[in-house]
Design an enzyme around this catalytic site. Structure first.
Site, PDB file in Angstrom:
ATOM      1  N   VAL A  52       0.836  -1.199   0.000  1.00 52.46           N
ATOM      2  CA  VAL A  52       0.000   0.000   0.000  1.00 52.46           C
ATOM      3  C   VAL A  52       0.879   1.261   0.000  1.00 52.46           C
ATOM      4  CG1 VAL A  52      -1.774   1.284   1.278  1.00 52.46           C
ATOM      5  CG2 VAL A  52      -1.885  -1.212   1.171  1.00 52.46           C
ATOM      6  N   CYS A  53       2.028   1.182   0.656  1.00 59.63           N
ATOM      7  CA  CYS A  53       2.888   2.360   0.844  1.00 59.63           C
ATOM      8  C   CYS A  53       3.276   3.072  -0.458  1.00 59.63           C
ATOM      9  CB  CYS A  53       4.131   1.992   1.642  1.00 59.63           C
ATOM     10  SG  CYS A  53       3.751   1.435   3.319  1.00 59.63           S
ATOM     11  N   PRO A  54       3.717   2.362  -1.506  1.00 54.71           N
ATOM     12  CA  PRO A  54       4.088   3.100  -2.713  1.00 54.71           C
ATOM     13  C   PRO A  54       2.890   3.776  -3.381  1.00 54.71           C
ATOM     14  CG  PRO A  54       4.218   0.734  -3.112  1.00 54.71           C
ATOM     15  CD  PRO A  54       4.016   0.930  -1.640  1.00 54.71           C
TER      16      PRO A  54
END
Length: 198
Positions: A52-54
């Protein structure tokens, strides 16, 4: 260091960062940014080379120039090292537009200060914090690991906070955008909000 709460002054801190615009490492000081009269958004996320972070950092990158034009500095922060930030930025295509500083909170000190440090994993939860130019924490949002954020909503919150800094006797209703009607809390407004917004 005690956890900072909404409405409190944020203690000064320094962060090692990877700066994608320059392709190098440096240090960022909250004091230095505030001395320039800027707002600060700290954007905590769990870890580099995850899922999810990118998507979140790419979404934020799409609004970075707009936020900068509003006098806002963005710092993304995780407990990864600055070296991992560099490697992730070079390999993950979603991060191609990311140009804001990427902070390395390897000890978890800053994550603990804002209440997002997970002692069980050593990672930071998804936390977004807005600090006004006077160093006061004015907004806080924390999500669990599996829920991504919306940078467009961050822009809306920034518009409202910036407006209210110079109009402290007003309040911004739900979904408020710049130029729309605000509310002026008073005895006359009680039970008459509908009429006031027409």
């Amino acid at each position: 260091m005690q956890e900072v709460k909404i409405g409190q002054k944020v203690p000064g801190f320094e962060l090692e960062v990877y700066e994608p615009q320059k392709g190098n490492f440096s240090k960022i000081s909250l004091k230095d940014i505030l001395q320039k009269g800027k707002w600060v958004v700290l954007f905590f996320y769990p870890a580099d080379f995850t899922f999810v972070c990118p998507t979140e950092l790419a979404d934020l990158a799409n609004y970075y120039r707009k936020l900068q034009s509003m006098g806002v500095e963005i710092i993304s922060v995780s407990t990864d090292t600055k070296y991992t930030h560099l490697a992730w930025h070079r390999t993950e295509k979603l991060l191609e537009k990311v140009s804001f500083p990427m902070g390395a909170d390897t000890t978890g000190k800053i994550s603990r200060l804002f209440g997002v440090y997970d002692e069980d994993t050593g990672l930071a939860l998804r936390g977004t914090f807005i600090i006004n130019p006077e160093g006061i924490l004015v907004s806080s949002e924390i999500n669990f690991y599996n829920v991504g954020r919306n940078a467009e909503e961050l822009v809306r919150k920034m518009e409202a906070n910036i407006y209210l800094m110079t109009h402290p006797d007003e309040a911004c209703p739900a979904r408020w955008r710049g130029g729309e009607k605000t509310l002026k809390p008073s005895e006359e407004l009680i039970g008459k909000v509908h009429e006031a917004l027409r």
